[in-house]
Write an enzyme that holds these catalytic residues in place. Structure first.
Site, PDB file in Angstrom:
ATOM      1  N   ARG A 160       8.132  -6.792  -5.781  1.00  0.00           N
ATOM      2  CA  ARG A 160       7.555  -6.167  -6.988  1.00  0.00           C
ATOM      3  C   ARG A 160       6.118  -5.743  -6.689  1.00  0.00           C
ATOM      4  O   ARG A 160       5.658  -4.691  -7.083  1.00  0.00           O
ATOM      5  CB  ARG A 160       7.609  -7.121  -8.164  1.00  0.00           C
ATOM      6  CG  ARG A 160       8.893  -7.071  -8.974  1.00  0.00           C
ATOM      7  CD  ARG A 160      10.145  -7.309  -8.139  1.00  0.00           C
ATOM      8  NE  ARG A 160      11.335  -7.346  -8.946  1.00  0.00           N
ATOM      9  CZ  ARG A 160      11.809  -8.463  -9.519  1.00  0.00           C
ATOM     10  NH1 ARG A 160      11.225  -9.626  -9.320  1.00  0.00           N
ATOM     11  NH2 ARG A 160      12.905  -8.402 -10.257  1.00  0.00           N
ATOM     12  N   ASP A 189      13.972  -6.501  -3.368  1.00  0.00           N
ATOM     13  CA  ASP A 189      14.305  -6.399  -4.778  1.00  0.00           C
ATOM     14  C   ASP A 189      14.406  -4.917  -5.120  1.00  0.00           C
ATOM     15  O   ASP A 189      14.248  -4.056  -4.237  1.00  0.00           O
ATOM     16  CB  ASP A 189      13.286  -7.140  -5.668  1.00  0.00           C
ATOM     17  CG  ASP A 189      13.983  -7.809  -6.846  1.00  0.00           C
ATOM     18  OD1 ASP A 189      14.646  -7.081  -7.618  1.00  0.00           O
ATOM     19  OD2 ASP A 189      13.898  -9.044  -6.988  1.00  0.00           O
ATOM     20  N   HIS A 264      19.965  -6.341  -7.534  1.00  0.00           N
ATOM     21  CA  HIS A 264      18.528  -6.379  -7.210  1.00  0.00           C
ATOM     22  C   HIS A 264      18.256  -5.647  -5.896  1.00  0.00           C
ATOM     23  O   HIS A 264      17.396  -6.056  -5.118  1.00  0.00           O
ATOM     24  CB  HIS A 264      18.024  -7.824  -7.116  1.00  0.00           C
ATOM     25  CG  HIS A 264      17.636  -8.423  -8.453  1.00  0.00           C
ATOM     26  ND1 HIS A 264      16.568  -7.962  -9.196  1.00  0.00           N
ATOM     27  CD2 HIS A 264      18.170  -9.434  -9.171  1.00  0.00           C
ATOM     28  CE1 HIS A 264      16.456  -8.678 -10.313  1.00  0.00           C
ATOM     29  NE2 HIS A 264      17.435  -9.571 -10.338  1.00  0.00           N
ATOM     30  N   GLU A 329      21.537 -12.239 -11.542  1.00  0.00           N
ATOM     31  CA  GLU A 329      21.444 -11.161 -12.528  1.00  0.00           C
ATOM     32  C   GLU A 329      22.219  -9.893 -12.156  1.00  0.00           C
ATOM     33  O   GLU A 329      21.761  -8.791 -12.417  1.00  0.00           O
ATOM     34  CB  GLU A 329      19.967 -10.808 -12.770  1.00  0.00           C
ATOM     35  CG  GLU A 329      19.183 -11.967 -13.315  1.00  0.00           C
ATOM     36  CD  GLU A 329      17.705 -11.639 -13.584  1.00  0.00           C
ATOM     37  OE1 GLU A 329      17.195 -12.126 -14.598  1.00  0.00           O
ATOM     38  OE2 GLU A 329      17.088 -10.918 -12.788  1.00  0.00           O
ATOM     39  N   TRP A 395      17.887 -22.066 -11.555  1.00  0.00           N
ATOM     40  CA  TRP A 395      16.693 -21.508 -12.225  1.00  0.00           C
ATOM     41  C   TRP A 395      16.879 -21.375 -13.731  1.00  0.00           C
ATOM     42  O   TRP A 395      15.932 -21.521 -14.483  1.00  0.00           O
ATOM     43  CB  TRP A 395      16.294 -20.167 -11.596  1.00  0.00           C
ATOM     44  CG  TRP A 395      17.197 -18.995 -11.886  1.00  0.00           C
ATOM     45  CD1 TRP A 395      18.388 -18.718 -11.290  1.00  0.00           C
ATOM     46  CD2 TRP A 395      16.966 -17.933 -12.825  1.00  0.00           C
ATOM     47  NE1 TRP A 395      18.918 -17.553 -11.787  1.00  0.00           N
ATOM     48  CE2 TRP A 395      18.056 -17.050 -12.732  1.00  0.00           C
ATOM     49  CE3 TRP A 395      15.938 -17.643 -13.728  1.00  0.00           C
ATOM     50  CZ2 TRP A 395      18.161 -15.887 -13.506  1.00  0.00           C
ATOM     51  CZ3 TRP A 395      16.033 -16.491 -14.503  1.00  0.00           C
ATOM     52  CH2 TRP A 395      17.141 -15.630 -14.393  1.00  0.00           C
ATOM     53  N   TYR A 420       8.228 -21.750 -13.256  1.00  0.00           N
ATOM     54  CA  TYR A 420       7.978 -20.312 -13.162  1.00  0.00           C
ATOM     55  C   TYR A 420       6.499 -19.989 -13.305  1.00  0.00           C
ATOM     56  O   TYR A 420       5.960 -19.930 -14.395  1.00  0.00           O
ATOM     57  CB  TYR A 420       8.867 -19.564 -14.169  1.00  0.00           C
ATOM     58  CG  TYR A 420      10.169 -19.177 -13.499  1.00  0.00           C
ATOM     59  CD1 TYR A 420      10.823 -20.095 -12.677  1.00  0.00           C
ATOM     60  CD2 TYR A 420      10.705 -17.901 -13.616  1.00  0.00           C
ATOM     61  CE1 TYR A 420      11.989 -19.749 -12.008  1.00  0.00           C
ATOM     62  CE2 TYR A 420      11.882 -17.552 -12.957  1.00  0.00           C
ATOM     63  CZ  TYR A 420      12.505 -18.474 -12.152  1.00  0.00           C
ATOM     64  OH  TYR A 420      13.641 -18.132 -11.481  1.00  0.00           O
ATOM     65  N   PHE A 421       5.889 -19.745 -12.153  1.00  0.00           N
ATOM     66  CA  PHE A 421       4.449 -19.516 -12.138  1.00  0.00           C
ATOM     67  C   PHE A 421       4.084 -18.093 -12.583  1.00  0.00           C
ATOM     68  O   PHE A 421       2.918 -17.734 -12.589  1.00  0.00           O
ATOM     69  CB  PHE A 421       3.883 -19.802 -10.739  1.00  0.00           C
ATOM     70  CG  PHE A 421       3.771 -21.279 -10.411  1.00  0.00           C
ATOM     71  CD1 PHE A 421       4.371 -22.238 -11.206  1.00  0.00           C
ATOM     72  CD2 PHE A 421       3.046 -21.704  -9.308  1.00  0.00           C
ATOM     73  CE1 PHE A 421       4.267 -23.597 -10.910  1.00  0.00           C
ATOM     74  CE2 PHE A 421       2.918 -23.057  -8.995  1.00  0.00           C
ATOM     75  CZ  PHE A 421       3.542 -24.002  -9.798  1.00  0.00           C
ATOM     76  N   TRP A 470       7.054 -14.788  -9.389  1.00  0.00           N
ATOM     77  CA  TRP A 470       7.533 -13.404  -9.493  1.00  0.00           C
ATOM     78  C   TRP A 470       6.330 -12.542  -9.796  1.00  0.00           C
ATOM     79  O   TRP A 470       5.435 -12.957 -10.550  1.00  0.00           O
ATOM     80  CB  TRP A 470       8.579 -13.296 -10.605  1.00  0.00           C
ATOM     81  CG  TRP A 470       9.752 -14.185 -10.356  1.00  0.00           C
ATOM     82  CD1 TRP A 470      10.005 -15.386 -10.930  1.00  0.00           C
ATOM     83  CD2 TRP A 470      10.825 -13.948  -9.435  1.00  0.00           C
ATOM     84  NE1 TRP A 470      11.165 -15.925 -10.426  1.00  0.00           N
ATOM     85  CE2 TRP A 470      11.691 -15.062  -9.512  1.00  0.00           C
ATOM     86  CE3 TRP A 470      11.133 -12.914  -8.550  1.00  0.00           C
ATOM     87  CZ2 TRP A 470      12.845 -15.171  -8.743  1.00  0.00           C
ATOM     88  CZ3 TRP A 470      12.281 -13.021  -7.784  1.00  0.00           C
ATOM     89  CH2 TRP A 470      13.128 -14.131  -7.883  1.00  0.00           C
ATOM     90  N   THR A 471       6.308 -11.333  -9.243  1.00  0.00           N
ATOM     91  CA  THR A 471       5.033 -10.610  -9.280  1.00  0.00           C
ATOM     92  C   THR A 471       5.082  -9.264 -10.008  1.00  0.00           C
ATOM     93  O   THR A 471       4.303  -8.379  -9.688  1.00  0.00           O
ATOM     94  CB  THR A 471       4.515 -10.407  -7.843  1.00  0.00           C
ATOM     95  OG1 THR A 471       5.511  -9.687  -7.103  1.00  0.00           O
ATOM     96  CG2 THR A 471       4.222 -11.728  -7.169  1.00  0.00           C
TER      97      THR A 471
HETATM   98  C1  TNX Z   1      14.468 -13.447 -13.325  1.00  0.00           C
HETATM   99  S1  TNX Z   1      14.664 -15.827 -11.477  1.00  0.00           S
HETATM  100  C2  TNX Z   1      14.630 -13.060 -12.019  1.00  0.00           C
HETATM  101  C3  TNX Z   1      13.574 -12.259 -11.362  1.00  0.00           C
HETATM  102  C4  TNX Z   1      12.457 -11.923 -12.307  1.00  0.00           C
HETATM  103  C5  TNX Z   1      12.145 -13.150 -13.144  1.00  0.00           C
HETATM  104  C6  TNX Z   1      10.973 -13.022 -14.049  1.00  0.00           C
HETATM  105  C7  TNX Z   1      15.638 -14.838 -10.870  1.00  0.00           C
HETATM  106  C8  TNX Z   1      16.574 -15.427  -9.950  1.00  0.00           C
HETATM  107  N1  TNX Z   1      15.633 -13.530 -11.222  1.00  0.00           N
HETATM  108  O1  TNX Z   1      14.136 -11.101 -10.800  1.00  0.00           O
HETATM  109  O2  TNX Z   1      11.366 -11.517 -11.575  1.00  0.00           O
HETATM  110  O3  TNX Z   1      13.274 -13.462 -13.927  1.00  0.00           O
HETATM  111  O4  TNX Z   1      10.605 -14.291 -14.580  1.00  0.00           O
END
Ligand code: TNX
Length: 765
Positions: A160, A189, A264, A329, A395, A420-421, A470-471
């Protein structure tokens, strides 16, 4: 005379402020000073490697250039030794007295951590690079230490936003100081492919670059080329990666690469659209993308050939046992329509697209297993059936992890709520833009990665924990530092220190030195934990509200005002809860040695007619966001935009319907209920709020209905439903109904799913 002699030696205050806290630590009398005459003894190859690390470290941070020798002496020596007495892979012992510093461990990892503990016992100035001379004195101590978990991870999303090699190295240094040992490198990603793959050069020519819309917020960027052709991006060459992997190894860190699939990967299809279902060339997305429908075609053999080619180069670069394949996702809509995927489903006798994902992942696992590597993926890989040997990174809460551990699969716990930072670490209005929810340092510290649901055998499958950065909203290295520190310190203790040896109060005390280290090291850390927080409590006996002022990091004193002015050292100094009997705004600041160490924060306590009333629920709030004994809906306290802040009551798919008994007949001129809008978290405003009143709780009359005039917005917002009465009414009971819209609207990704309704306060005046 003797007494005078004894006090001639400068006494250092004994220091045991190590983070993460060792399992056993005992201060001893005596002290050792590292000076230019000190030597480092090392004989075995592991000891020599650790000695070199220590030598370089001291040379970079001090004016000391110690020599490494292979002969022991009885004084003025740091002895680093491998011993076979301990078995645990990363354990070590550290012993300091007047004459010697002794570090012993069975393997390099432990020797390295002994050196890190030694570093932590030195004054904070050791972290600076200005090499100014100082007295490097360590007080006597005995440490016997080993980690609770073998996986102490941190993930950095370099897709990102792209972070240079120099920052990755700094990040590894800082991780290793805190005894973190897995760097999960998110290299792929939708918004950028960041790893050079020799066989597919277009990945780094095309997929690593997107049109530069960095000046716009992540959520508002168009995905089209810019007229001036300006691009944002970058990638790591294979040479750079080899360098980083080696650099990490020297710091006992394993680099686990993440090669996302099956979704992704939109950036990939900008270069090689033939591996997607539609085969259409796409632009590299420049910002947010949701839902993620671009997906590898699971029907074509070429897809698997490509993935195997990529993974072959990846395995050559990364010696890690685990290879992360993402798996999160994936929206499988395209698979439903793709003739190739449908053919695969038929041929393989699969039930549906979930089973196709499982086929996909299992096939990749077989490939990795052939080379003695293990597959790890996000918890979605459980859907449709877990691949036989896969490890799971949980997660979306702990459930996925629990399920996998019960099936005897290895698990890394990284639930959003604690790990989640990219989430806020303090009040939103004082923080840079971040992702959805709130994760202050206490919440990180609070985390216990082994849930009660697991028995002792199952608990053994919990490899450990991980923090994830995550950025999407983190574009610079200094912002990345801000999101990482101080929270990584808390995570390191979750990962390292046994549960029974952990204590938040004790950790807070040790953090003072840790903050000083950040300053000396020039880390742009977050000071959010110094801000003053407010807690309203109701005194049942006296029937008054009190406000408690506190801070997660209290080093100085709290000063406050009640008249709206900015607090300073001339304001009231806080010593005990403040009593309020009318609507009051408190502003507070923390000051140390005459200097503010926090921002000014404020809260308003609303005292109103219904705040002494007894509230009854006619519908049931969700057990995830329940009401409290003293109802949150009339406790005089508003919530923040963070719906998890403990002030909001939530309803999933149902209406809010409450009655308030005011205790006596009151004259009322206005009614108001406040709600939250946060579409990212599926929280919507009520369609309407109706207010009724009664003298006897039997016969009710309508006071009026307030409908929602609010239109679609992206950002969370509170919204009041005020009803100002033309002429005052008399009543003893109020009945309020807020209508839930019932389901997420058509434009929303949760379309048709139950919508949430949140309320923090009903105000009656
Ligand atoms: C979910 S955590 C995602 C990331 C996003 C994040 C934002 C995960 C396995 N997938 O692609 O950056 O939420 O919090």
């Amino acid at each position: 005379m003797i007494a005078i002699f004894a006090s001639c030696k400068t006494e250092t205050k004994s220091n045991t402020d190590i983070i993460p806290k060792p399992q056993f630590i005992e201060p001893l009398s005596g002290q050792f000073e590292i000076s230019s005459s000190t030597t480092i003894y090392a004989k075995s190859s592991e000891a020599i490697e650790a000695a070199h690390y220590l030598h370089h470290f001291l040379r970079d941070h001090t004016d000391l250039d110690l020599s490494i020798v292979n002969k022991k002496r009885s004084k003025d020596q740091i002895q680093i030794e491998t011993t076979k007495s301990h078995r645990a892979a990363e354990c070590y012992q550290l012993y300091v007295n007047d004459n010697l510093i002794q570090i012993s461990a069975p393997y390099y990892a432990g020797l390295f951590y002994g050196v890190q503990s030694l570093r932590a016992l030195l004054p904070a100035e050791i972290e600076s690079f200005d090499q100014s001379s100082n007295q490097w004195v360590i007080s006597g101590v005995k440490i016997d230490d080993a980690p609770r978990f073998q996986w102490r991870g941190m993930m950095l999303d370099c897709s990102r936003h792209f972070f240079p090699v120099s920052y990755i190295k700094k990040h590894l240094d800082r991780m290793s100081r805190l005894k973190m040992n897995v760097f999960h490198w998110h290299l792929i990603d939708d918004q950028g492919w960041r790893i050079e793959i020799k066989k597919y050069p277009k990945l780094t020519e095309t997929s690593s670059w997107r049109a530069d819309y960095e000046s716009l917020p992540w959520g508002d960027r168009p995905t089209k080329d810019r007229e001036d052709g300006r691009r944002y991006g970058g990638f790591y060459t294979q040479e750079q990666i080899q360098h980083i992997v080696r650099y990490a190894q020297e710091r006992n860190i394993t680099v686990v690469p993440e090669i996302e699939m099956p979704a992704h990967v939109t950036a990939l299809f900008a270069a090689y659209p033939e591996f997607s279902c539609k085969g259409k060339r796409l632009n590299v997305p420049t910002g947010s993308l949701w839902p993620i429908t671009d997906i590898y075609c699971a029907g074509k053999e070429e897809t698997f050939q490509f993935i195997e080619d990529v993974l072959s180069e990846v395995m050559d670069l990364f010696p890690s046992k685990y290879i992360h394949i993402g798996g999160d996702e994936a929206n499988k809509k395209e698979w439903e329509h793709c003739p190739d995927c449908q053919r695969r489903i038929k041929q393989e006798g699969l039930e549906n697209v979930e089973a196709l994902q499982s086929y996909f992942i299992t096939r990749v696992e077989k490939f990795l297993n052939k080379y003695d590597r293990e597959l790890i993926g996000w918890d979605e890989i459980l859907e449709g059936g877990l691949a036989p040997n896969a490890a799971v990174m949980s997660w979306r809460g702990m459930q996925g992890g629990i399920k996998a551990a019960k099936m005897h699969h290895p698990v890394v716990m990284t639930p959003t709520q604690h790990c989640y930072f990219d989430y806020y670490q303090g009040a939103r209005d004082l923080e840079p833009l971040a992702f959805g929810a709130n994760l202050p340092i206490e919440k990180v510290y609070e985390f216990n990665p082994v849930p009660k649901e697991l028995n002792a055998t199952e608990a053994n499958y919990i490899l450990g924990v991980q923090a994830n950065l995550w950025t999407e909203h983190v574009a610079t290295t200094s912002h990345a530092e801000y999101m990482t520190f101080p929270r990584l310190a808390a995570m390191s203790e979750v990962a390292w220190t046994n549960q029974e040896n952990r204590n938040w109060k004790d950790f807070q005390k040790r953090m003072h030195k840790e903050y000083l280290r950040y300053q000396k090291a020039g880390i742009h850390y977050a000071k959010s934990a110094f801000n003053v927080n407010f807690k309203t409590e109701y005194n049942e006996e006296k029937k008054v509200n009190t406000i408690i002022l506190q801070s997660s990091s209290l080093t100085g004193d709290i000063y406050y005002t009640l008249d709206g002015t900015e607090p300073n050292m001339q304001s009231n100094r806080y010593s005990s809860p403040i009593t309020v009997d009318k609507t009051t705004t408190v502003k507070a600041i923390q000051i140390k040695d005459g200097q503010p160490v926090s921002k000014t924060t404020e809260t308003t306590v609303y005292v109103h007619i219904a705040s002494d009333g007894v509230l009854t629920h006619n519908t049931i709030p969700s057990s995830k966001y329940p009401d409290k004994k003293r109802s949150l809906l009339n406790n005089c306290t508003m919530g923040t935009q963070t719906f998890t802040d403990g002030q909001w009551v939530g309803y999933e798919g149902t209406d809010m319907d409450v009655t308030i008994n005011l205790g006596k007949v009151e004259t009322i001129s206005s009614l108001q209920s406040r709600h939250l809008y946060n579409p990212g978290s599926w929280i919507f405003l009520p369609a309407s709020v109706s207010y009724e009143y009664s003298m006897d709780n039997k016969k009710y009359q309508s006071a009026g209905v307030v409908r929602n005039e609010f239109t679609k917005e992206k950002t969370p917002i509170y919204y009041d439903y005020p009803l100002i009465l033309k002429s005052p009414i008399k009543a003893r009971y109020i009945h309020i109904t807020a209508k839930n819209i019932g389901a997420c609207p058509d434009w929303h990704s949760g379309k048709g799913q139950p919508s949430w309704l949140f309320c923090d306060e009903i105000i009656v005046k």
